[in-house]
Design a protein around this motif. Sequence first.
Motif, PDB file in Angstrom:
ATOM      1  N   GLU A 195      43.625  39.919  32.199  1.00 60.37           N
ATOM      2  CA  GLU A 195      45.054  39.934  32.949  1.00 60.37           C
ATOM      3  C   GLU A 195      45.216  40.982  34.008  1.00 60.37           C
ATOM      4  O   GLU A 195      46.035  41.009  35.140  1.00 60.37           O
ATOM      5  CB  GLU A 195      46.101  39.767  31.749  1.00 60.37           C
ATOM      6  N   ALA A 196      44.996  42.321  33.406  1.00 62.70           N
ATOM      7  CA  ALA A 196      45.447  43.453  34.389  1.00 62.70           C
ATOM      8  C   ALA A 196      44.467  43.433  35.206  1.00 62.70           C
ATOM      9  O   ALA A 196      45.110  43.785  36.646  1.00 62.70           O
ATOM     10  CB  ALA A 196      45.270  44.735  33.457  1.00 62.70           C
ATOM     11  N   LEU A 201      44.015  42.682  41.653  1.00 64.65           N
ATOM     12  CA  LEU A 201      43.565  41.901  42.652  1.00 64.65           C
ATOM     13  C   LEU A 201      44.502  41.271  43.546  1.00 64.65           C
ATOM     14  O   LEU A 201      44.443  41.137  44.747  1.00 64.65           O
ATOM     15  CB  LEU A 201      42.396  40.975  42.128  1.00 64.65           C
ATOM     16  N   THR A 202      45.740  40.966  42.663  1.00 68.06           N
ATOM     17  CA  THR A 202      46.736  39.996  43.488  1.00 68.06           C
ATOM     18  C   THR A 202      47.564  41.312  44.362  1.00 68.06           C
ATOM     19  O   THR A 202      48.008  41.124  45.489  1.00 68.06           O
ATOM     20  CB  THR A 202      47.433  39.252  42.533  1.00 68.06           C
ATOM     21  N   GLU A 203      47.903  42.392  43.554  1.00 69.27           N
ATOM     22  CA  GLU A 203      49.129  43.212  43.992  1.00 69.27           C
ATOM     23  C   GLU A 203      48.392  44.460  44.831  1.00 69.27           C
ATOM     24  O   GLU A 203      49.037  44.925  45.537  1.00 69.27           O
ATOM     25  CB  GLU A 203      49.731  43.806  43.057  1.00 69.27           C
ATOM     26  N   ARG A 207      45.577  52.301  42.959  1.00 70.20           N
ATOM     27  CA  ARG A 207      44.741  52.783  41.949  1.00 70.20           C
ATOM     28  C   ARG A 207      44.782  51.990  40.657  1.00 70.20           C
ATOM     29  O   ARG A 207      45.897  51.588  40.264  1.00 70.20           O
ATOM     30  CB  ARG A 207      45.040  54.148  41.321  1.00 70.20           C
ATOM     31  N   PHE A 208      43.863  51.316  40.063  1.00 70.86           N
ATOM     32  CA  PHE A 208      43.635  50.549  39.007  1.00 70.86           C
ATOM     33  C   PHE A 208      43.148  51.357  37.828  1.00 70.86           C
ATOM     34  O   PHE A 208      41.914  51.846  37.790  1.00 70.86           O
ATOM     35  CB  PHE A 208      42.925  49.281  39.216  1.00 70.86           C
ATOM     36  N   THR A 209      43.576  51.398  36.677  1.00 70.63           N
ATOM     37  CA  THR A 209      43.172  52.208  35.231  1.00 70.63           C
ATOM     38  C   THR A 209      43.312  51.223  34.253  1.00 70.63           C
ATOM     39  O   THR A 209      44.551  50.472  34.161  1.00 70.63           O
ATOM     40  CB  THR A 209      43.792  53.378  35.116  1.00 70.63           C
ATOM     41  N   HIS A 210      42.629  51.297  33.341  1.00 68.96           N
ATOM     42  CA  HIS A 210      42.686  50.562  31.974  1.00 68.96           C
ATOM     43  C   HIS A 210      41.466  51.116  30.970  1.00 68.96           C
ATOM     44  O   HIS A 210      40.735  51.701  31.561  1.00 68.96           O
ATOM     45  CB  HIS A 210      42.173  48.927  32.274  1.00 68.96           C
ATOM     46  N   VAL A 226      38.537  52.801  32.815  1.00 70.97           N
ATOM     47  CA  VAL A 226      38.287  52.223  34.037  1.00 70.97           C
ATOM     48  C   VAL A 226      39.181  52.897  34.993  1.00 70.97           C
ATOM     49  O   VAL A 226      40.373  53.009  34.876  1.00 70.97           O
ATOM     50  CB  VAL A 226      38.068  50.740  33.938  1.00 70.97           C
ATOM     51  N   GLU A 227      38.501  53.306  36.123  1.00 69.72           N
ATOM     52  CA  GLU A 227      39.377  53.486  37.358  1.00 69.72           C
ATOM     53  C   GLU A 227      38.738  53.007  38.479  1.00 69.72           C
ATOM     54  O   GLU A 227      37.566  53.049  38.663  1.00 69.72           O
ATOM     55  CB  GLU A 227      39.306  55.138  37.377  1.00 69.72           C
TER      56      GLU A 227
END
Length: 683
Positions: A195-196, A201-203, A207-210, A226-227
């Motif tokens: 979901e994250a 990918l949409t927004e 930077r994406f982190t999880h 994850v970065e």
Amino acid sequence: MRLEMFDPAPIGVVLTEGPEHRLAYTNEIYRKTFGERPLGRTVREAFPDLAQSGYLDILDRVYATGTAEVLHDVPIDLDFPEPTDEGTRYFSFSFSHATTSDGRQGVLGVIGEVTEQVTGAERIRVLSEERRRALLRYRSLVSAGSQVVWVTGPKGGVTEPSPGWQRVTGQSWPEFRGDGWIDAVHPDDRAPVAEAWHRALTEVPPRFTHTYRLRLATGGYRHFAVEAAPVRDGDTVIEWVGTCTDVEQEWQESRREELLARAAAATADIMRLDEMLAALAGVIVPEIADNCTIYLLPQALHRLPGTALTAERVATAHRDGLPDLPPHREGHLESGSPLARAADGRHPVHAVFPPGSPPADLAPPGSEPWLAHGANSVVLFPVVVDGTTAALVTTSVCGDRTPLGATEIGLLRLLLGRTHTPLRNALEYQRTRQVALALQRSLLTDPPDVPDLGIAVRYRPSTSAAEVGGDWYDAFELRDGATALTIGDVSGHDLPAAVTMSQLRNMLRGLTLDRQEPTGTILRRLDVAVQTLYLECTATCVLARVERPAPGLFQLNYSVAGHPPPLLVAADGTARFLTEARSPLLGLVPRPDHAGATEPLPPGSTLLLYTDGLVERRGEDLTVGLERLRRHASNAVRLPLEAFCDRLLADVLTTVGDDDVAMVAVRVPEVPGDGHEDEARQE
């Protein structure tokens, strides 16, 4: 050749004459590019800075041989009339033999500037080389680095192999590519990370982190951070590049700190041990385990290893959706059972097994179920305080959740370490209580056997088992034939109170046996002794003598020092409190004076001495408790004396009391022939 035809040409044109190569013609583009060079002068004179370059030798060869020559992308460094930022400029030259209209021989040169084309091509070549080297560096870094590096398309889906990912997870490139990576994520983490990632990918955040758990090639799972960032060409996302870093140690440290903080918050201001254990069970579930049950071992101090174990369940918690364990509060576990082994060994018992299939020695035949349905692992953790196993904690997880392991055992050790102080206090209290109770029971002797006089005694400790009381009673015969009755209560609920109680009881017995004095006088001497020997002590007391002034007649001489009044119940049920001989409690008045009174005891009547635990209730006026006792005693007086005492305890103590209760009941005989004795016997 008409030279004027070259004037408007878009490229430079020059004509030289003779073997000296004298400038005979230049067009406008040539002059604009190279500046005004005087006609009639030789080329070497006009361009002295090119004399050593070798370019001018071409003019000699073309003039001598008549063969044209062409040069491409030649760098020329001159003082150009219009300087640029380019530095070196590039030209292409074409030289051929020429004859003018009047028959003179020379060389015609056509010159075109190609600086932009050359520098543009060079720039492309350099960028291409830099990109090639960057790609090589990237691949080398990915192969040699400890991090997992991955690349996806603009809408997701892995597009390049990742040696680090394969090394960590064991997934091959065909298994990894596209969305295959999700199969290596822990089942509980797949939905949240998917979901994250879809939202990123949409927004398209910068930077994406999880953080999620990855299945290792060697088995088990570890936490990875994850970065990732989008790679843009202008406003267009062309791919995503990301890394996965092993953060298991950091995650465990953060988890440990969070659990300790939650435990501190959950147990703040809690004083009762059972409440503290229940709060900790609520922290353990569901963070560490799916189920948690905590047992106290009330016989821990005097139980021999290898004997049956009494375990009292004081706290339990389970994850939502799991059934409760069978309800029970206290049970006896035979030697060799899992809990008994953990208690005797003083080390955790840990087992991992297929869901719902524990080893046989973890579930002895015929034992009550104590593991949750579907459990796949269990830890039996003994809480050892000063060498004694004071409590046992059982934890388990169920289904496909990761089994309990060394990490969870370490967390349990940290959390349960918070209970050591209250458990140590509880053990110390047990030691003190056992000594006090042993002392107390040694003094609560059976009443004497007195002809024509019924005497019954009762002692019931506090039902809360929270304190050791200072209540006592005594009954003994005197040398003059009277029967002495005493009952009292020392302030305090601890071992010193029990010790003081025993000393006052024995002191009062000695004073009563020493002299035939009024009860008030004896209490005054006891009061002086209390104020001399026990400076901080106060106590209540009733001292009574049951006498026979004449055959068949009985009377009571008594004194009351701050104690609830004796209750006299006639054979017909009429009941009243004896209040004539009241005085302050012992240890209160510096120069004590205790009154005494005499009360006849009618035939068949019952005298009751009791401590305040029988009539006092928290938040209730004492008169309510006294009236309750009077009413129940009146209703029960026709029962035999022993049954009378039991009925009072059953009826009056229907509400759980906070204090000990002591009672002494005396019944004088009926007058022969009045019928009451037979009636009482029938009941």
